[in-house]
Write an enzyme that holds these catalytic residues in place. Sequence first.
Site, mmCIF file in Angstrom:
data_model
loop_
_atom_site.group_PDB
_atom_site.id
_atom_site.type_symbol
_atom_site.label_atom_id
_atom_site.label_comp_id
_atom_site.label_asym_id
_atom_site.label_seq_id
_atom_site.Cartn_x
_atom_site.Cartn_y
_atom_site.Cartn_z
ATOM 1 N N ASP A 193 0.846 -1.186 0.000
ATOM 2 C CA ASP A 193 0.000 0.000 0.000
ATOM 3 C C ASP A 193 0.886 1.242 0.000
ATOM 4 O O ASP A 193 1.866 1.313 0.749
ATOM 5 C CB ASP A 193 -0.901 -0.010 1.240
ATOM 6 C CG ASP A 193 -1.972 1.046 1.188
ATOM 7 O OD1 ASP A 193 -2.900 0.908 0.380
ATOM 8 O OD2 ASP A 193 -1.887 2.024 1.962
ATOM 9 N N ASN A 218 -2.755 12.618 -3.971
ATOM 10 C CA ASN A 218 -3.844 13.029 -4.867
ATOM 11 C C ASN A 218 -4.358 14.418 -4.527
ATOM 12 O O ASN A 218 -4.614 15.233 -5.417
ATOM 13 C CB ASN A 218 -5.000 12.021 -4.816
ATOM 14 C CG ASN A 218 -4.775 10.831 -5.713
ATOM 15 O OD1 ASN A 218 -4.038 10.903 -6.683
ATOM 16 N ND2 ASN A 218 -5.408 9.729 -5.384
ATOM 17 N N ASP A 277 -1.823 8.902 -10.480
ATOM 18 C CA ASP A 277 -1.743 7.840 -11.492
ATOM 19 C C ASP A 277 -0.300 7.548 -11.877
ATOM 20 O O ASP A 277 0.091 6.388 -12.045
ATOM 21 C CB ASP A 277 -2.546 8.221 -12.741
ATOM 22 C CG ASP A 277 -4.049 8.181 -12.529
ATOM 23 O OD1 ASP A 277 -4.499 7.692 -11.464
ATOM 24 O OD2 ASP A 277 -4.772 8.645 -13.421
ATOM 25 N N GLU A 332 -4.876 2.034 -4.344
ATOM 26 C CA GLU A 332 -3.414 2.052 -4.412
ATOM 27 C C GLU A 332 -2.802 0.785 -3.823
ATOM 28 O O GLU A 332 -1.602 0.738 -3.584
ATOM 29 C CB GLU A 332 -2.867 3.297 -3.708
ATOM 30 C CG GLU A 332 -2.904 3.270 -2.202
ATOM 31 C CD GLU A 332 -4.237 3.672 -1.573
ATOM 32 O OE1 GLU A 332 -4.262 3.833 -0.361
ATOM 33 O OE2 GLU A 332 -5.242 3.820 -2.292
#
Length: 172
Positions: A44, A52, A61, A87
Amino acid sequence: MLKQESITDGLTGLRNRRYFDQRISEEVALSRRYKLPLTLMLVDVDHFKKINDTYGHTVGDEVLKKLSQIILSVVRDSDIVARYGGEEIVIITPNTTKEDAGILAERLREKVEQTKVATIATTQEVVQVTISIGVCALSAVITDQEALLEESDQALYLAKKYGRNRVVISNW
């Protein structure tokens, strides 16, 4: 080509969750039948929401794409890497003990920590991330794919709880 697309995550190029679900049951069955070790790693990205929120989803991304490339460069060809969701990335390591998987996980963690994963075009700011990894193996207690996933998830939770940027190996 259609079959390839149906088992591939569009963003990262890794295998997708559908493929993982199929393969984990196959690998558990093989491992139990032939009494071979099998380990699962759940990876993770630490503070991904902050990435983000700070830089935007395009940078998020890019982080996931770069992370996927790093993982593929570190694992063996026989390992199965898939995007688990968001993620989270899952790695199935057939014929691998928990100790060896822990060594691999630590190598992966270090490589990610040392790698520039994105650069902000407007400011040339470098984005670096860390990852937390939960590791679990089939055992006398962990006997099926559900338990393997659940225990890997618990190990990942502990890695995050104890400060992130670390590997936690299940005691089971």
